[in-house]
Design a protein around this motif. Structure first.
Motif, short mmCIF file in Angstrom:
data_model
loop_
_atom_site.label_atom_id
_atom_site.label_comp_id
_atom_site.label_asym_id
_atom_site.label_seq_id
_atom_site.Cartn_x
_atom_site.Cartn_y
_atom_site.Cartn_z
N ASP A 297 -10.21 -0.79 3.12
CA ASP A 297 -9.49 -0.76 4.40
C ASP A 297 -8.09 -1.33 4.22
N GLY A 298 -7.31 -1.30 5.31
CA GLY A 298 -5.91 -1.68 5.24
C GLY A 298 -5.70 -3.13 4.84
N LEU A 299 -6.53 -4.02 5.40
CA LEU A 299 -6.34 -5.43 5.11
C LEU A 299 -6.60 -5.74 3.62
N THR A 300 -7.60 -5.06 3.05
CA THR A 300 -7.89 -5.25 1.62
C THR A 300 -6.69 -4.78 0.79
N ALA A 301 -6.07 -3.69 1.20
CA ALA A 301 -4.89 -3.18 0.49
C ALA A 301 -3.74 -4.19 0.60
N VAL A 302 -3.58 -4.78 1.80
CA VAL A 302 -2.50 -5.75 2.00
C VAL A 302 -2.75 -7.01 1.17
N ARG A 303 -4.02 -7.43 1.07
CA ARG A 303 -4.34 -8.60 0.23
C ARG A 303 -4.02 -8.31 -1.22
N ALA A 304 -4.28 -7.09 -1.67
CA ALA A 304 -3.97 -6.69 -3.06
C ALA A 304 -2.45 -6.75 -3.28
N LEU A 305 -1.70 -6.40 -2.25
CA LEU A 305 -0.23 -6.45 -2.33
C LEU A 305 0.23 -7.91 -2.45
N VAL B 40 -0.76 -4.42 -6.41
CA VAL B 40 -0.01 -3.19 -6.14
C VAL B 40 1.41 -3.59 -5.73
N ASP B 41 2.35 -2.62 -5.77
CA ASP B 41 3.75 -2.92 -5.44
C ASP B 41 4.08 -2.67 -3.98
N CYS B 42 3.25 -1.87 -3.31
CA CYS B 42 3.50 -1.54 -1.91
C CYS B 42 2.21 -1.01 -1.30
N VAL B 43 2.19 -0.90 0.03
CA VAL B 43 1.04 -0.31 0.72
C VAL B 43 1.59 0.75 1.67
N VAL B 44 1.02 1.94 1.64
CA VAL B 44 1.39 3.00 2.59
C VAL B 44 0.29 3.09 3.64
N ILE B 45 0.67 2.89 4.89
CA ILE B 45 -0.30 2.81 5.98
C ILE B 45 0.39 3.14 7.31
N ASP B 46 -0.40 3.34 8.34
CA ASP B 46 0.13 3.66 9.68
C ASP B 46 0.94 2.48 10.23
N ASN B 47 1.98 2.81 11.04
CA ASN B 47 2.94 1.77 11.48
C ASN B 47 2.34 0.65 12.33
N ALA B 48 1.40 0.98 13.24
CA ALA B 48 0.90 -0.08 14.13
C ALA B 48 0.08 -1.13 13.37
N PRO B 49 -0.90 -0.74 12.54
CA PRO B 49 -1.58 -1.76 11.74
C PRO B 49 -0.61 -2.45 10.76
N ALA B 50 0.38 -1.70 10.23
CA ALA B 50 1.35 -2.31 9.32
C ALA B 50 2.04 -3.49 10.00
N GLN B 51 2.47 -3.24 11.24
CA GLN B 51 3.14 -4.28 12.03
C GLN B 51 2.23 -5.51 12.17
N ASN C 126 0.78 -11.95 7.87
CA ASN C 126 0.88 -12.29 6.45
C ASN C 126 2.33 -12.49 6.06
N PRO C 127 2.84 -13.72 6.12
CA PRO C 127 4.25 -13.97 5.80
C PRO C 127 4.62 -13.49 4.40
N GLY C 128 5.87 -13.08 4.23
CA GLY C 128 6.35 -12.67 2.91
C GLY C 128 6.39 -11.16 2.73
N LEU C 129 5.97 -10.43 3.77
CA LEU C 129 5.97 -8.97 3.67
C LEU C 129 6.94 -8.35 4.67
N LYS C 130 7.39 -7.13 4.38
CA LYS C 130 8.24 -6.42 5.35
C LYS C 130 7.93 -4.92 5.31
N ILE C 131 8.36 -4.22 6.34
CA ILE C 131 8.14 -2.77 6.42
C ILE C 131 9.48 -2.07 6.17
N LEU C 132 9.48 -1.08 5.26
CA LEU C 132 10.73 -0.35 4.99
C LEU C 132 11.14 0.47 6.21
N ASP C 133 12.45 0.68 6.34
CA ASP C 133 12.98 1.47 7.44
C ASP C 133 12.60 2.95 7.35
#
Ligand code: ARG
Length: 289
Positions: free
Chosen positions: A205-213, A218-229, A235-242
């Motif tokens: 799931d998305g959270l497991t991918a974010v923990r791996a990041l 991994v170097d990045c996570v590709v996911i839908d914008n609302a859960p990404a937000q 999780n401090p230290g992360l950002k979403i590309l424009d």
């Protein structure tokens, strides 16, 4: 890479054309990746207020008296679990409102995302509601309601990442959720604008991918914008590309050919869209900026 932007632009164009064209019929829309026709939805709502109740009269569901929804409740703010183990989120509340209209009790079955898609195809659930993007692969194996929300595939990176745009993803390890469109785009061949299967890691799931990041796996996570937000906020230290990967439509999936249920869901959804319920549920979880 560039193709993704072209794809996103083409999709935007297709969506805005679909939104402008009042003549889109639901059958022709189903052949494209944008089945939503708000014009059709609102005229349906205007033509009969009791339409969803009438349609519900003849419904046969997996468990009599219940509307069984398969989902993956690890996708905030669409579906997530509360501390006491119950479910909440945009999909959960819209599904509850649809079930009410149909005179059924909502039953939520939580599982992995790919299993939630399969459950409806195998007749184990009445509908899959999980921020599911309508695409051609899925249209081949299930039917979709009118769209009730839009999703955008985005890229999450560590704040100090050297990845600034989608072009920079070449040669990087990309984390995704298994069975999602983010996985499908990224694992596609470079000729099709993807990065190849070896570049992509699929997590439960998305959270497991974010923990791996966060762990540097991994170097990045590709996911839908609302859960990404939501994940970036918690999780401090992360950002979403424009840059946006693709713009997509979310809809409710049902067993292929179950037109009785699909019609009843669409009638209920039209009424709930018309009276502002859908928008107020979305606004409750995604406050306008
Ligand atoms: N919109 C994406 C897709 O349909 C991701 C959905 C994931 N949903 C979830 N509840 N985990 O492939």
């Amino acid at each position: 890479m560039k193709k993704y932007m072209a794809l996103a632009t083409a999709l935007c164009l297709a969506l805005s054309l679909a939104a402008c064209g009042g003549s889109t019929s639901s059958s022709s829309a189903a052949a494209s990746s944008a089945p939503a026709s708000s014009a059709a939805a609102s005229s349906e709502a205007a033509s009969g207020t009791a339409s969803s109740e009438a349609a519900a009269g003849e419904l046969t569901t997996v468990v009599s008296g219940k509307l069984t929804m398969s989902t993956n409740a690890a996708f905030p703010p669409y579906e997530m679990t509360t501390d006491d183990g119950s479910f909440e989120g945009i999909d959960v509340e819209i599904a509850g409102a649809i079930a009410d209209k149909l005179g059924l009790e909502l039953q939520i079955d939580d599982m992995d995302f790919d299993a939630a898609l399969l459950a409806v195809q195998q007749g184990k659930s009445d509908m899959v509601m999980a921020g599911v993007t309508v695409n051609d692969e899925r249209l081949a194996v299930m039917d979709f309601s009118d769209s009730y929300a839009t999703g955008i595939q985005v890229v999450i990176v560590p704040e100090d990442s050297d990845i600034a745009s989608i072009d920079d993803l070449a040669g990087k390890k990309i984390g995704t959720q298994r069975g999602t469109t983010g996985y499908l785009y990224c694992s596609d061949t470079p000729e099709n604008g993807g990065f190849g299967e070896d570049a992509v890691v699929a997590y439960d799931d998305g959270l497991t991918a974010v923990r791996a990041l966060l762990n540097g796996q991994v170097d990045c996570v590709v996911i839908d914008n609302a859960p990404a937000q939501s994940f970036v906020e918690s999780n401090p230290g992360l950002k979403i590309l424009d840059t946006e990967f693709a713009v997509e439509d979310y809809a409710i999936g049902v067993n292929k050919g179950n037109t009785a249920l699909l019609d009843a869901i669409n009638a209920a959804l039209a009424e709930l869209t018309e009276d502002g319920t859908v928008q107020s549920i979305i606004d409750k979880y995604i406050p306008a900026e």
